[in-house]
Design a protein around this motif. Structure first.
Motif, PDB file in Angstrom:
ATOM      1  N   ASP A 276       8.771  14.300   3.172  1.00 30.06           N
ATOM      2  CA  ASP A 276       7.456  14.765   2.735  1.00 30.06           C
ATOM      3  C   ASP A 276       6.370  13.792   3.177  1.00 30.06           C
ATOM      4  OD1 ASP A 276       8.505  17.007   1.338  1.00 30.06           O
ATOM      5  OD2 ASP A 276       9.115  15.652  -0.282  1.00 30.06           O
ATOM      6  N   VAL A 277       5.139  14.225   3.020  1.00 27.65           N
ATOM      7  CA  VAL A 277       4.015  13.313   3.262  1.00 27.65           C
ATOM      8  C   VAL A 277       3.999  12.271   2.140  1.00 27.65           C
ATOM      9  CG1 VAL A 277       2.647  15.032   4.473  1.00 27.65           C
ATOM     10  CG2 VAL A 277       2.416  14.806   1.993  1.00 27.65           C
ATOM     11  N   PRO A 278       3.375  11.121   2.362  1.00 26.57           N
ATOM     12  CA  PRO A 278       3.347  10.087   1.314  1.00 26.57           C
ATOM     13  C   PRO A 278       2.523  10.539   0.112  1.00 26.57           C
ATOM     14  CG  PRO A 278       2.668   9.211   3.467  1.00 26.57           C
ATOM     15  CD  PRO A 278       2.694  10.690   3.593  1.00 26.57           C
ATOM     16  N   GLU A 279       2.794   9.890  -1.025  1.00 30.94           N
ATOM     17  CA  GLU A 279       1.926  10.075  -2.183  1.00 30.94           C
ATOM     18  C   GLU A 279       0.605   9.331  -1.954  1.00 30.94           C
ATOM     19  OE1 GLU A 279       3.943   8.977  -5.749  1.00 30.94           O
ATOM     20  OE2 GLU A 279       5.509  10.497  -5.507  1.00 30.94           O
ATOM     21  N   ALA A 280      -0.299   9.457  -2.894  1.00 31.21           N
ATOM     22  CA  ALA A 280      -1.628   8.863  -2.747  1.00 31.21           C
ATOM     23  C   ALA A 280      -1.572   7.341  -2.906  1.00 31.21           C
ATOM     24  CB  ALA A 280      -2.581   9.449  -3.780  1.00 31.21           C
ATOM     25  N   PRO A 281      -2.316   6.588  -2.089  1.00 28.16           N
ATOM     26  CA  PRO A 281      -2.446   5.142  -2.318  1.00 28.16           C
ATOM     27  C   PRO A 281      -3.052   4.865  -3.693  1.00 28.16           C
ATOM     28  CG  PRO A 281      -3.223   5.736  -0.129  1.00 28.16           C
ATOM     29  CD  PRO A 281      -2.998   7.023  -0.865  1.00 28.16           C
ATOM     30  N   LEU A 282      -2.849   3.630  -4.175  1.00 27.86           N
ATOM     31  CA  LEU A 282      -3.245   3.269  -5.538  1.00 27.86           C
ATOM     32  C   LEU A 282      -4.340   2.197  -5.540  1.00 27.86           C
ATOM     33  CD1 LEU A 282       0.376   2.961  -6.976  1.00 27.86           C
ATOM     34  CD2 LEU A 282      -1.162   4.921  -7.205  1.00 27.86           C
ATOM     35  N   ASN A 283      -5.090   2.150  -6.631  1.00 26.11           N
ATOM     36  CA  ASN A 283      -6.007   1.034  -6.942  1.00 26.11           C
ATOM     37  C   ASN A 283      -6.967   0.701  -5.805  1.00 26.11           C
ATOM     38  OD1 ASN A 283      -4.701   0.787  -9.434  1.00 26.11           O
ATOM     39  ND2 ASN A 283      -3.177  -0.611  -8.594  1.00 26.11           N
ATOM     40  N   VAL A 284      -7.735   1.687  -5.399  1.00 22.37           N
ATOM     41  CA  VAL A 284      -8.750   1.450  -4.356  1.00 22.37           C
ATOM     42  C   VAL A 284      -9.910   0.659  -4.963  1.00 22.37           C
ATOM     43  CG1 VAL A 284     -10.375   2.547  -2.784  1.00 22.37           C
ATOM     44  CG2 VAL A 284      -8.100   3.518  -3.103  1.00 22.37           C
ATOM     45  N   ILE A 285     -10.223  -0.474  -4.341  1.00 23.96           N
ATOM     46  CA  ILE A 285     -11.275  -1.368  -4.822  1.00 23.96           C
ATOM     47  C   ILE A 285     -12.230  -1.658  -3.671  1.00 23.96           C
ATOM     48  CG2 ILE A 285     -11.763  -3.680  -5.722  1.00 23.96           C
ATOM     49  CD1 ILE A 285      -9.001  -3.614  -7.040  1.00 23.96           C
TER      50      ILE A 285
ATOM     51  N   GLU B 185      -3.551  -0.420  -2.662  1.00 24.14           N
ATOM     52  CA  GLU B 185      -2.124  -0.701  -2.735  1.00 24.14           C
ATOM     53  C   GLU B 185      -1.351   0.501  -2.194  1.00 24.14           C
ATOM     54  OE1 GLU B 185      -1.140  -1.757  -6.721  1.00 24.14           O
ATOM     55  OE2 GLU B 185      -2.657  -3.339  -6.832  1.00 24.14           O
ATOM     56  N   PRO B 186      -0.131   0.271  -1.678  1.00 22.82           N
ATOM     57  CA  PRO B 186       0.642   1.396  -1.119  1.00 22.82           C
ATOM     58  C   PRO B 186       0.978   2.426  -2.190  1.00 22.82           C
ATOM     59  CG  PRO B 186       1.601  -0.723  -0.497  1.00 22.82           C
ATOM     60  CD  PRO B 186       0.569  -1.006  -1.544  1.00 22.82           C
ATOM     61  N   PRO B 187       1.258   3.663  -1.774  1.00 18.70           N
ATOM     62  CA  PRO B 187       1.681   4.681  -2.753  1.00 18.70           C
ATOM     63  C   PRO B 187       3.057   4.348  -3.324  1.00 18.70           C
ATOM     64  CG  PRO B 187       1.820   5.543  -0.509  1.00 18.70           C
ATOM     65  CD  PRO B 187       1.155   4.210  -0.409  1.00 18.70           C
ATOM     66  N   GLU B 188       3.356   4.962  -4.453  1.00 22.83           N
ATOM     67  CA  GLU B 188       4.667   4.733  -5.081  1.00 22.83           C
ATOM     68  C   GLU B 188       5.801   5.271  -4.215  1.00 22.83           C
ATOM     69  OE1 GLU B 188       4.592   6.282  -9.011  1.00 22.83           O
ATOM     70  OE2 GLU B 188       3.429   4.594  -9.817  1.00 22.83           O
ATOM     71  N   SER B 189       5.528   6.337  -3.464  1.00 31.28           N
ATOM     72  CA  SER B 189       6.559   6.914  -2.582  1.00 31.28           C
ATOM     73  C   SER B 189       5.976   7.153  -1.196  1.00 31.28           C
ATOM     74  CB  SER B 189       7.068   8.240  -3.149  1.00 31.28           C
ATOM     75  OG  SER B 189       7.868   8.910  -2.185  1.00 31.28           O
ATOM     76  N   ASP B 190       6.757   6.802  -0.161  1.00 35.86           N
ATOM     77  CA  ASP B 190       6.312   7.060   1.219  1.00 35.86           C
ATOM     78  C   ASP B 190       6.787   8.410   1.735  1.00 35.86           C
ATOM     79  OD1 ASP B 190       9.004   6.700   1.732  1.00 35.86           O
ATOM     80  OD2 ASP B 190       8.756   4.819   2.842  1.00 35.86           O
ATOM     81  N   GLY B 191       7.392   9.233   0.835  1.00 36.06           N
ATOM     82  CA  GLY B 191       7.839  10.566   1.223  1.00 36.06           C
ATOM     83  C   GLY B 191       9.161  10.582   1.948  1.00 36.06           C
TER      84      GLY B 191
ATOM     85  N   GLY C   9      -0.966  12.417   3.564  1.00 34.58           N
ATOM     86  CA  GLY C   9      -0.764  12.724   2.155  1.00 34.58           C
ATOM     87  C   GLY C   9      -2.059  12.967   1.408  1.00 34.58           C
ATOM     88  N   LYS C  10      -1.927  13.141   0.105  1.00 32.99           N
ATOM     89  CA  LYS C  10      -3.095  13.392  -0.743  1.00 32.99           C
ATOM     90  C   LYS C  10      -3.954  12.139  -0.852  1.00 32.99           C
ATOM     91  CE  LYS C  10      -1.078  17.029  -3.640  1.00 32.99           C
ATOM     92  NZ  LYS C  10      -0.722  17.438  -5.010  1.00 32.99           N
ATOM     93  N   PRO C  11      -5.259  12.306  -1.094  1.00 37.52           N
ATOM     94  CA  PRO C  11      -6.137  11.142  -1.199  1.00 37.52           C
ATOM     95  C   PRO C  11      -5.945  10.398  -2.513  1.00 37.52           C
ATOM     96  CG  PRO C  11      -7.375  13.146  -1.629  1.00 37.52           C
ATOM     97  CD  PRO C  11      -6.011  13.578  -1.187  1.00 37.52           C
ATOM     98  N   SER C  12      -6.273   9.131  -2.474  1.00 38.93           N
ATOM     99  CA  SER C  12      -6.288   8.320  -3.681  1.00 38.93           C
ATOM    100  C   SER C  12      -7.399   8.785  -4.611  1.00 38.93           C
ATOM    101  CB  SER C  12      -6.540   6.859  -3.313  1.00 38.93           C
ATOM    102  OG  SER C  12      -7.875   6.726  -2.815  1.00 38.93           O
ATOM    103  N   ALA C  13      -7.393   8.253  -5.805  1.00 38.81           N
ATOM    104  CA  ALA C  13      -8.562   8.430  -6.671  1.00 38.81           C
ATOM    105  C   ALA C  13      -9.770   7.779  -6.007  1.00 38.81           C
ATOM    106  CB  ALA C  13      -8.291   7.797  -8.032  1.00 38.81           C
TER     107      ALA C  13
END
Length: 301
Positions: free
Chosen positions: A100-109, A123-129, A185-189
């Motif tokens: 699958d495509v990766p999950e969304a990256p985390l904690n964009v600052i 930070e990297p996503p929890e899953s790279d798919g 994958g989907k965008p981060s917050a």
């Protein structure tokens, strides 16, 4: 006619595609193999559909497949006399990526903001798919717009990007997407809105707080502008007083004082007071000035 091809296998799948490979038949039937015929069949249907009849190497990628359908494939060798027996794949396969495509990256600052740009980190996503991340895509939008636009692409091991393609004093919002072999994958917050400008700080304290014209219930205070305004215009000054021996400071001016002087009134005759002043800008209030006092409220000064 030629004999059956050997070791027909599905070697890869992707969205809408299945790649096949096989080995030449042991027997060419006495006439050189001039090509192969590849057919496909949706398992929901009974009829076979020609994929190609003119491939001359023992491999082929069948395209134009439905991602959600399951397919079987068969291959036969052809010489000048005719076509040999078909060999089928042993089980149906789906025409989609194996991962699958990766999950969304985390904690964009967003940090290091100046009038020239800023730095976006994540930070990297929890899953790279199931497939390693190959890149990250940083997107932005003007706070007044709903349209997101890609602004930079980084390598998989780069978890930050310096963004310069922005306009001073505009506010932007950022987000990040991860990409692997399956796609984006989907965008981060989204980040908090950031205004592209040099950072501002609280000013330094007013200088040389001193007094003039002390009488029994008022005193005139004067001071000088701070050494540093913190990158933002001084909006005014705050004056406080405290009875000597007490730690209870009282604000003297309800509104910010725009001048470098202020008359403190309402003093109690015969009481000693300490005074201090603060400067204020858009970032906040400075530390206090030098302490002035104790000054006695009487007519002797």
């Amino acid at each position: 006619v030629p004999g059956p091809v050997k070791n027909l296998q599905v070697v890869d799948t992707a969205d809408g595609e299945v790649s096949l490979a096989w080995e030449e038949p042991e027997s060419d039937g006495g006439s050189k193999v001039i090509g192969y015929v590849v057919e496909r069949r949706d398992v929901k249907r009974k009829t076979w559909t020609l994929a190609t009849d003119h491939i001359d190497s023992p491999e082929y990628t069948v395209t134009g497949l439905q991602r959600d359908s399951m397919y079987l494939f068969r291959v036969c060798a052809r010489n000048r006399v005719g076509s040999g027996p078909n060999v089928d794949t042993d089980k149906p396969v789906q025409a989609k990526n194996k991962f699958d495509v990766p999950e969304a990256p985390l904690n964009v600052i967003v940090g290091n903001v100046t009038k020239f740009g800023c730095t976006v980190s994540w930070e990297p996503p929890e899953s790279d798919g199931g497939s390693p991340i190959t890149s990250y895509i940083v997107e932005l939008r003007d706070r007044t717009s709903v349209k997101w636009s890609p602004v930079q692409v980084t390598k998989a091991d780069e978890l930050s990007a310096i963004i310069n393609d922005v306009i001073e004093n505009k506010e932007y919002i950022f987000r990040v997407k991860a990409e692997n072999k399956a796609g984006v994958g989907k965008p981060s917050a989204a980040s908090q809105p950031v205004k592209i400008m040099d950072p501002i700080e609280r000013p330094s304290p007013p200088l040389n707080l001193s007094w003039q014209d002390q009488n029994k219930n008022s005193v005139q205070l004067t001071w000088e502008t701070p050494l540093r305004n913190g990158g933002s215009m001084i909006t005014g000054y705050i004056i406080e007083r405290c009875e000597d021996g007490s730690d209870k400071w009282l604000r003297c001016n309800a509104r910010l004082c725009p001048d470098l002087f202020y008359k403190v009134s309402g003093l109690k005759y015969g009481t000693k007071y300490n005074y201090r002043a603060f400067a204020e800008n858009a970032a906040g209030v400075s530390d206090p000035s030098n302490l002035l006092g104790p000054l006695l409220a009487d007519d002797l000064h």
